[in-house]
Design a protein around this motif. Structure first.
Motif, PDB file in Angstrom:
ATOM      1  N   ALA A  76      50.907  36.604  44.160  1.00  0.00           N
ATOM      2  CA  ALA A  76      51.442  36.236  42.842  1.00  0.00           C
ATOM      3  C   ALA A  76      52.114  34.866  42.899  1.00  0.00           C
ATOM      4  O   ALA A  76      52.104  34.115  41.922  1.00  0.00           O
ATOM      5  CB  ALA A  76      52.432  37.301  42.378  1.00  0.00           C
ATOM      6  N   ALA A  88      51.088  42.538  37.298  1.00  0.00           N
ATOM      7  CA  ALA A  88      51.498  41.401  36.454  1.00  0.00           C
ATOM      8  C   ALA A  88      51.921  40.180  37.264  1.00  0.00           C
ATOM      9  O   ALA A  88      51.857  39.051  36.766  1.00  0.00           O
ATOM     10  CB  ALA A  88      52.656  41.832  35.565  1.00  0.00           C
ATOM     11  N   LEU A 138      54.316  45.879  42.093  1.00  0.00           N
ATOM     12  CA  LEU A 138      55.022  46.517  43.205  1.00  0.00           C
ATOM     13  C   LEU A 138      56.527  46.198  43.148  1.00  0.00           C
ATOM     14  O   LEU A 138      56.909  45.102  42.700  1.00  0.00           O
ATOM     15  CB  LEU A 138      54.443  46.033  44.537  1.00  0.00           C
ATOM     16  N   GLU A 145      44.104  40.928  35.628  1.00  0.00           N
ATOM     17  CA  GLU A 145      43.935  39.516  35.979  1.00  0.00           C
ATOM     18  C   GLU A 145      44.157  39.380  37.481  1.00  0.00           C
ATOM     19  O   GLU A 145      45.233  39.015  37.940  1.00  0.00           O
ATOM     20  CB  GLU A 145      44.957  38.672  35.182  1.00  0.00           C
ATOM     21  N   LEU A 186      42.547  46.506  45.112  1.00  0.00           N
ATOM     22  CA  LEU A 186      42.798  47.936  45.255  1.00  0.00           C
ATOM     23  C   LEU A 186      41.685  48.672  45.970  1.00  0.00           C
ATOM     24  O   LEU A 186      41.901  49.751  46.508  1.00  0.00           O
ATOM     25  CB  LEU A 186      43.000  48.565  43.867  1.00  0.00           C
TER      26      LEU A 186
HETATM   27  C1  LIG Z   1      46.614  37.676  42.612  1.00  0.00           C
HETATM   28  S1  LIG Z   1      48.104  38.397  42.030  1.00  0.00           S
HETATM   29  C2  LIG Z   1      47.861  38.239  40.278  1.00  0.00           C
HETATM   30  C3  LIG Z   1      49.135  38.342  39.526  1.00  0.00           C
HETATM   31  C4  LIG Z   1      49.039  38.101  38.023  1.00  0.00           C
HETATM   32  N1  LIG Z   1      48.130  39.045  37.385  1.00  0.00           N
HETATM   33  C5  LIG Z   1      48.607  36.698  37.762  1.00  0.00           C
HETATM   34  O1  LIG Z   1      47.457  36.482  37.364  1.00  0.00           O
HETATM   35  O2  LIG Z   1      49.424  35.812  37.963  1.00  0.00           O
HETATM   36  C6  LIG Z   1      47.838  40.135  42.324  1.00  0.00           C
HETATM   37  C7  LIG Z   1      49.029  40.990  41.898  1.00  0.00           C
HETATM   38  O3  LIG Z   1      48.655  42.360  42.018  1.00  0.00           O
HETATM   39  C8  LIG Z   1      49.766  43.065  42.523  1.00  0.00           C
HETATM   40  N2  LIG Z   1      49.297  44.283  43.179  1.00  0.00           N
HETATM   41  C9  LIG Z   1      48.413  44.379  44.187  1.00  0.00           C
HETATM   42  N3  LIG Z   1      48.266  45.654  44.586  1.00  0.00           N
HETATM   43  C10 LIG Z   1      49.073  46.382  43.769  1.00  0.00           C
HETATM   44  C11 LIG Z   1      49.355  47.771  43.662  1.00  0.00           C
HETATM   45  N4  LIG Z   1      48.797  48.647  44.490  1.00  0.00           N
HETATM   46  N5  LIG Z   1      50.214  48.188  42.729  1.00  0.00           N
HETATM   47  C12 LIG Z   1      50.811  47.295  41.890  1.00  0.00           C
HETATM   48  N6  LIG Z   1      50.573  45.964  41.929  1.00  0.00           N
HETATM   49  C13 LIG Z   1      49.727  45.518  42.857  1.00  0.00           C
HETATM   50  C14 LIG Z   1      50.395  42.104  43.513  1.00  0.00           C
HETATM   51  O4  LIG Z   1      51.728  42.456  43.823  1.00  0.00           O
HETATM   52  C15 LIG Z   1      50.251  40.790  42.768  1.00  0.00           C
HETATM   53  O5  LIG Z   1      51.362  40.523  41.959  1.00  0.00           O
END
Ligand SMILES: C[S@@+](CC[C@H](N)C(=O)[O-])C[C@H]1O[C@@H](n2cnc3c(N)ncnc32)[C@H](O)[C@@H]1O
Length: 284
Positions: free
Chosen positions: A15, A100, A122, A175, A181
Motif C-alpha cells: 500500500a 483499501a 489488515l 484495486e 489472496l
Molecule cells: C497493492 S495494495 C493496494 C491498496 C489500495 N487498494 C490501493 O490501490 O492503493 C494491496 C492491499 O491489500 C491489502 N491486503 C492484502 N491481503 C489482505 C487480506 N488478506 N486482508 C485484508 N487486506 C489485505 C494490503 O494490506 C494492501 O493494503
C-alpha cells in the motif's frame, strides 16, 4: 511530528508503494487526480524506514518498484475514481473498498455527505494509516468507517457492525488486492460480497495477463515476502475466471477494454490487446 510505525514487510507494505505512485502523480502538472494525503503517508513511511540502514535499503527498493509500476498503476487509480463517480451518479450511497490500503477517496472525491464509505484492510495497515490521517486531520466528504480485518477470514460481521446495510446497493472496489489472496480465497471473498449485494450493486474486476515471471514481480515477491505466497494461492485465480463466475452468480457483466478506457487520458499505456480490460458487473 507523528511517531508511528509503518509496515516494512508483508503485503500491507504494498500500500505504501501505491501511495508513492499517487504522490508522484499528484505532483505532475498534467496529473490525472490530486491526492495531497499521499505525500503525508510517503513522508511518514520514509521517516520510519530510513531510521535504520536495513530500512533505508528497503525504502530504496520500494521506490524503485513504484517507478516500474508507475505508468499502468497511476492510470488505474484514475479509472477507479471514474467508476466510483459513475456509481455515485447512478445513486449508489454505499461503498466498500477491499484491501483499501492508503486510499483517500473518502476525503478527495466529491462524495455525498450521506454516503457510507467502508475501508477493509489488515490491522497493521490501519495502525500506520489512521495516526497519519489524525495528524493531517482532513475532513471526510462522507461517512467513513475502517474495518481492520483479514479478508481471508470472516469480515462480513464487522462490516455489518459498523453500519453496512445489505438491503442497499453497494459499489465494491477491488484495486489490487484479490491477486494477493490466491484463487480459492478470492472466490470466497467474491461469494461473501455477492451475498451482501442488493440488486443494483456494482463490482469490477480486471482481466489482465500478468506475467508474474517478470523481474519487477519477482522483486515485489522478494521485498514483500511471506504472505505474498500464501499457501492457497493456486493457478486459475479469480482474475482469470471472474467473468464466468460473476455471470453464474447473479451478476450482469459487461467488458470494456483497457485501451478504450485509457484513450481519453493521454498516457503511453495502451497495449493493443482488445481482451485486456475491465469486467464490470451489476447485481441483478
Ligand atoms: C497493492 S495494495 C493496494 C491498496 C489500495 N487498494 C490501493 O490501490 O492503493 C494491496 C492491499 O491489500 C491489502 N491486503 C492484502 N491481503 C489482505 C487480506 N488478506 N486482508 C485484508 N487486506 C489485505 C494490503 O494490506 C494492501 O493494503
Amino acid at each position: 511530528m507523528t511517531e508511528t510505525t509503518a509496515p516494512m514487510a508483508g503485503v500491507a507494505m504494498t500500500a505504501i508503494g501505491v501511495a508513492v505512485i499517487r504522490a508522484r502523480e499528484s505532483a505532475r502538472p498534467d496529473r490525472l487526480y490530486d491526492d495531497p494525503l499521499a505525500s503525508r503517508f510517503v513522508e511518514a513511511a520514509r521517516r520510519f524506514y530510513t531510521a535504520t540502514p536495513d530500512g533505508a535499503l528497503r525504502w530504496e527498493r520500494l521506490e524503485a518498484l513504484a517507478d516500474k509500476f508507475f505508468e499502468g498503476r497511476t492510470v488505474g487509480v484514475r479509472l477507479v475514481d471514474d467508476r466510483m463517480n459513475e456509481a455515485v451518479e447512478a445513486g449508489c450511497r454505499q461503498i466498500v473498498v477491499l484491501g483499501a490500503g492508503l486510499d483517500t477517496r473518502a476525503f478527495r472525491l466529491a462524495l455525498p455527505a450521506n454516503l457510507r464509505f467502508f475501508e477493509i484492510d489488515l490491522p497493521e495497515l490501519f495502525a500506520f494509516k489512521e495516526p497519519v490521517l489524525a495528524a493531517a486531520n482532513p475532513t471526510p466528504r462522507c461517512i467513513r468507517a475502517v474495518i481492520p480485518a483479514d479478508l481471508r477470514e470472516n469480515w462480513s460481521e464487522q462490516l455489518r457492525a459498523r453500519g453496512f446495510r445489505e438491503q442497499e446497493p453497494t459499489y465494491w472496489v477491488e484495486e489490487g488486492v484479490l491477486g494477493y489472496l490466491g484463487g480459492e480465497t478470492a472466490l470466497r471473498v467474491a461469494a461473501t460480497l455477492t451475498e451482501l449485494s442488493a440488486p443494483g450493486s456494482r463490482f469490477g474486476a480486471g482481466r489482465f495477463r500478468v506475467d508474474r515471471s517478470q523481474e519487477h514481480y519477482a522483486e515485489l515477491g522478494r521485498l514483500v515476502g511471506g504472505e505474498h505466497d500464501h499457501p492457497d494461492r493456486v493457478p486459475g485465480s479469480f482474475e482469470q475466471d471472474a467473468e464466468q463466475w460473476l455471470a453464474a452468480h447473479g451478476w450482469r457483466t459487461s467488458f470494456r477494454s483497457w485501451d478504450e478506457l485509457v484513450a481519453p487520458l493521454d498516457r503511453p499505456v495502451t497495449n493493443g490487446d482488445p481482451d485486456i480490460g475491465l469486467i464490470e458487473a451489476v447485481r441483478e
